[in-house]
Design an enzyme around this catalytic site. Structure first.
Site, mmCIF file in Angstrom:
data_model
loop_
_atom_site.group_PDB
_atom_site.id
_atom_site.type_symbol
_atom_site.label_atom_id
_atom_site.label_comp_id
_atom_site.label_asym_id
_atom_site.label_seq_id
_atom_site.Cartn_x
_atom_site.Cartn_y
_atom_site.Cartn_z
ATOM 1 N N GLU A 176 0.691 -1.229 0.037
ATOM 2 C CA GLU A 176 0.000 0.063 -0.097
ATOM 3 C C GLU A 176 0.797 1.264 0.051
ATOM 4 O O GLU A 176 0.757 2.073 1.161
ATOM 5 C CB GLU A 176 -0.958 -0.012 1.386
ATOM 6 C CG GLU A 176 -1.885 -1.235 1.342
ATOM 7 C CD GLU A 176 -2.934 -1.172 2.482
ATOM 8 O OE1 GLU A 176 -2.888 -0.235 3.312
ATOM 9 O OE2 GLU A 176 -3.459 -2.160 2.690
ATOM 10 N N GLU A 377 -5.951 -8.331 0.867
ATOM 11 C CA GLU A 377 -6.373 -8.113 2.225
ATOM 12 C C GLU A 377 -7.695 -7.590 2.515
ATOM 13 O O GLU A 377 -8.244 -6.769 1.203
ATOM 14 C CB GLU A 377 -5.611 -6.853 2.928
ATOM 15 C CG GLU A 377 -4.249 -6.933 3.660
ATOM 16 C CD GLU A 377 -3.637 -5.906 4.408
ATOM 17 O OE1 GLU A 377 -4.346 -4.949 4.538
ATOM 18 O OE2 GLU A 377 -2.432 -5.712 4.484
#
Ligand code: PNW
Length: 488
Positions: A176, A377
């Site tokens: 991320e 995720e």
């Protein structure tokens, strides 16, 4: 297409991955043990003057996974029934000076984690970077704000691949970039390095993160390693509040470009989305850099949790062209964004699986022709105040509802022939949830500690853990897929 689509071995892609994830800083503890140097998260939380992490918690001890992995990995395998353990490597444990010699003890720890996983018939997804930059590189040149980080990341990646390259079925260069760049350099940063920044800093960080990703992939491919390599990107799905309104459609498309496309477009096209470039960006990629970026993923991991409706802002029209200020205002203006779904304990996270999971996969496949999409995720945090009875915490039916919704959305994606290749709940086990400390828990396994992280550290699988064990996914051991070289 078959009308009878079940999430089982017949209808899933043959290499479908089912695993669970953690990250180094959030679970390992042992922050200064066996030659590990401080990361920016160690430094940030040790030197905080404002107290905006719940109960002043840090990751100094966390789950003490550094010492407890021999008891935790069998739980992941046997209580959760996962076929893959997805973990991240702490740069400062393996290469304490940020560059140069490797720390044998740190390296041995990750070898042990992998070997123990493999003995338990779990493969590994291994991530080079989940936000824990060496503090020495932050001090030396400002970390992600300096172009030098690209070479240092390349060197770190090369060394890790040399040591562990063929031991992981999947490699992730970083987790991320958008989250660590926007949160770490915001106007009120509550993520490390905690440097107050403007759009320029956030963009610079992203620019270097993308180049570092491409450099690591280059090293991996030059080295001829066997596994697949990709990246994990965060993002929500933005949908037009009024689907019939052209202005709302444009606003939603723009939000997708500026959030998801910011890091995804360069991976597939070699450059930022045209709308982002048109709005004025502080840095540009060279032709050589574009070439390195384009096609730099074998698979793409979506860390997708939530979605929002977007309506055209009255304050800053998308066409006004005064990006960055205008666009950032435009995106952050509360009147333009409406969270979709059931609220959770995290103020940013709402349960809307169809928009988020189905919508996310579809967007990537249609907009970027992405193949090999993994839900790398997703999950929900639950408040875990110290006085809550353990039985109540362990009966986490809300979390089961979350994952049931995710399953339905994934079934839909598979029914529509979208290229979904894996699913990784966040997280295997409760852990340090950044600014929420230990007060918001994402685990399928509970850890007995309080909001500050103090307590017996006893592990207790939650009901959602049992749910995980019953999910009808193929497990690595039953099929032997890519197990040969993983175990060999
Ligand atoms: C993930 N958002 O990031 C991280 O990779 C994990 O480390 C973290 O524990 C998990 O989320 C739960 O918070 C995200 O604001 C954090 O949309 C925030 C967002 C998305 C992803």
């Amino acid at each position: 297409a078959s009308q009878q689509l079940y999430l089982d071995g017949e209808t899933l892609p043959p290499d479908f991955v089912y695993g669970c994830a953690t990250s180094a800083y959030q679970i390992e503890g042992a922050w200064n043990v066996d030659g590990k140097s401080p990361s920016i998260w160690d430094h940030f939380l040790h030197n905080k003057t404002t107290n905006d992490v719940t109960y002043g918690a840090t990751g100094d001890v966390a789950n003490d996974f550094y010492h407890k992995y021999p008891e935790d990995l069998p739980l992941f395998r046997n209580a959760l029934g996962v076929g893959t353990y997805d973990f991240t490597i702490s740069w400062t444990r393996i290469m304490p000076a940020g560059r140069g010699p490797l720390n044998d003890k740190g390296l041995q720890f990750y070898k042990n984690v992998i070997d123990t996983s493999n003995k338990l018939r779990m493969s590994n997804i291994c991530t080079l970077y989940h936000w824990d930059l060496p503090q020495s590189l932050q001090d030396e040149y400002g970390g992600w704000l300096d172009r030098k980080i690209v070479d240092d990341f390349r060197g770190y990646a090369r060394a890790v691949f040399k040591a562990l390259g063929n031991k992981c079925s999947h490699w992730v260069t970083m987790n991320e970039p958008r989250t660590f760049c926007t949160e770490g350099f915001s106007s009120e940063p509550d993520f490390a390095p905690g440097v107050i920044g403007t759009y320029k800093e956030r963009f610079t960080c992203m620019h270097h993160a993308l180049l570092a990703h491409a450099a690591a992939v280059d090293e991996f491919r030059l080295g001829g390693y066997k596994g697949k390599i990709g990246i994990k990107v965060d993002g929500g799905v933005s949908l037009p509040l009024n689907p019939a309104s052209a202005a709302d459609q444009a606003a939603a498309a723009r939000a997708m470009d500026f959030e998801v496309g910011w890091d995804v477009a360069p991976l597939y096209t070699g450059d930022y989305p045209p709308s982002l470039i048109a709005s004025g960006v502080p840095m540009k990629f060279t032709a050589a850099e574009k070439q390195l970026l384009k096609g730099s993923v074998d698979f793409i991991g979506l860390d997708f949790y939530t979605s929002q409706w977007v309506t055209a802002s009255k304050h800053c029209k998308p066409s006004s062209g005064s990006y960055p200020e205008c666009t950032e205002t435009y995106q952050q203006n509360p009147s333009t964004l409406i969270d979709i779904g059931r609220p959770t304990a995290s103020d940013w996270n709402f349960d809307a699986p169809h928009s988020t999971i189905y919508g996310g996969i579809k967007y990537l496949a249609e907009h970027y022709n992405a193949t090999n999409i993994m839900i790398s995720e997703t999950g929900m945090g639950v408040l875990n105040e110290t006085n809550f009875p353990l039985e109540q915490i362990l009966e986490d039916v809300d979390r089961i509802a979350w994952y049931r919704g995710v399953l339905t959305a994934m079934k839909q994606a598979l029914a529509d022939q979208l290229p979904l290749v894996g699913f990784i709940p966040w997280s295997c086990i409760d852990n340090f949830e950044w600014t929420d400390g230990y007060n918001v828990r994402f685990g399928l396994i509970n850890v007995e500690y309080d909001g500050a992280g103090k307590g017996s550290q006893k592990r207790n699988p939650k009901l959602s853990g049992a749910f995980s064990a019953f999910l009808p996914f193929p497990r690595l051991d039953q099929r032997g897929v890519s197990g040969a070289y993983l175990r060999g």
